[in-house]
Scaffold this active site. Structure first.
Site, PDB file in Angstrom:
ATOM      1  N   CYS A 111       0.822  -1.211   0.000  1.00 40.10           N
ATOM      2  CA  CYS A 111       0.000   0.000   0.000  1.00 40.10           C
ATOM      3  C   CYS A 111       0.851   1.254   0.000  1.00 40.10           C
ATOM      4  O   CYS A 111       0.413   2.302  -0.453  1.00 40.10           O
ATOM      5  CB  CYS A 111      -0.931  -0.007   1.216  1.00 40.10           C
ATOM      6  N   GLY A 112       2.065   1.193   0.566  1.00 37.50           N
ATOM      7  CA  GLY A 112       2.907   2.392   0.591  1.00 37.50           C
ATOM      8  C   GLY A 112       2.383   3.418   1.565  1.00 37.50           C
ATOM      9  O   GLY A 112       1.460   3.180   2.334  1.00 37.50           O
TER      10      GLY A 112
END
Length: 274
Positions: free
Chosen positions: A115-116
């Site tokens: 997802c970062g």
């Protein structure tokens, strides 16, 4: 006769088990539905949220995540229910400059398996993205958080939580005066969403550059995570008080941004961290 549900709640038939006895009863459940935020026709994110006050949620998210710098970049906002009744989309029209920034961030996220962190692709970029709280001008002095004021707000918060009182399943974020009077409060199944709704409500009611809401503090019914501190700092809110504990990174960010932070804020006690 059908039960008319208050906004944000759904009726439920339950069996209550108390001291060996079982009784059928009517109850309430907090709503949780997918909500898509769409900027100039481009879907940016889908989150799970309580489908109430979604215009405030969208505006608060855009501000607290740095997608727009101020309401000057916002041209309009409209909430639309999904045709099948499950979920909503919030259509936001923003300025061309803001839309280019949003598209650039979206491109950074493409092709990733994780997802970062909001389009951040390195630890160095993560550190550089740390927000700083808005500084008061020469005529504005923001008072330090007062323990008695925080405890006064903590005692008053349940009166501002009608969804929690009925369902027991949601968080709250409140804006409080320096004296501890609760002025605004928003609820949601998610603690981040509750805070974004509050930020959106404050922005829409008190647009820049007037900013009369910066003298006071935010009170949340949850822990103070990095994201909660970051959202407050980006929105220009000077202080955050949390009912539960902060994380270590939240305390570091509070020191970095100049945001005042308290945790374990309960009647009779509070811990100051920054």
């Amino acid at each position: 006769m059908a039960v008319l549900a208050p906004p944000g709640l759904s009726p439920a038939l339950v069996q209550r088990h108390t001291q060996g006895a079982c009784q059928q009863a009517d109850d309430w459940l907090i709503d949780e539905q997918p909500v898509a935020l769409v900027f100039n026709g481009l879907s940016h994110v889908v989150m799970m949220a309580t489908p109430w006050q979604l215009d405030e949620l969208a505006v608060g998210f855009a501000l607290s995540e740095g997608l727009i710098d101020s309401l000057d970049a916002l041209r309009g906002v409209e909430v639309e229910a999904a045709p099948d009744g499950l979920g909503h989309s919030v259509q936001l029209e923003v300025s061309p400059r803001a839309f280019e920034q949003i598209k650039s961030r979206r491109r950074q996220l493409e092709g990733r398996s994780g997802c970062g962190l909001c389009g951040i692709d390195s630890l160095q970029a993560f550190r550089q993205a740390w927000p700083r709280a808005a500084q008061p001008n020469a005529t504005q002095i923001i008072p330090r958080l007062n323990t008695e004021a925080v405890q006064r707000a903590v005692r008053a918060l349940p009166d501002w939580q009608p969804l929690q009182a009925r369902s027991g399943g949601c968080h709250a974020a409140a804006w409080c005066s320096p004296e501890g009077q609760v002025l605004w409060a928003r609820e949601d199944v998610g603690r981040h969403n509750a805070l974004d709704k509050l930020i959106g409500a404050l922005a829409l009611q008190h647009p820049q550059p007037a900013v009369p809401h910066r003298e006071g503090f935010v009170l949340v019914s949850s822990r103070a995570s990095y994201e909660m501190v970051s959202k407050c700092a980006r929105a220009g809110l000077p202080a955050l008080a949390a009912v539960s504990a902060p994380t270590a990174l939240a305390v570091q960010l509070a020191h970095h941004s100049g945001l005042q932070l308290m945790g374990f804020c309960r009647p009779g006690s509070a811990v100051a961290y920054a």
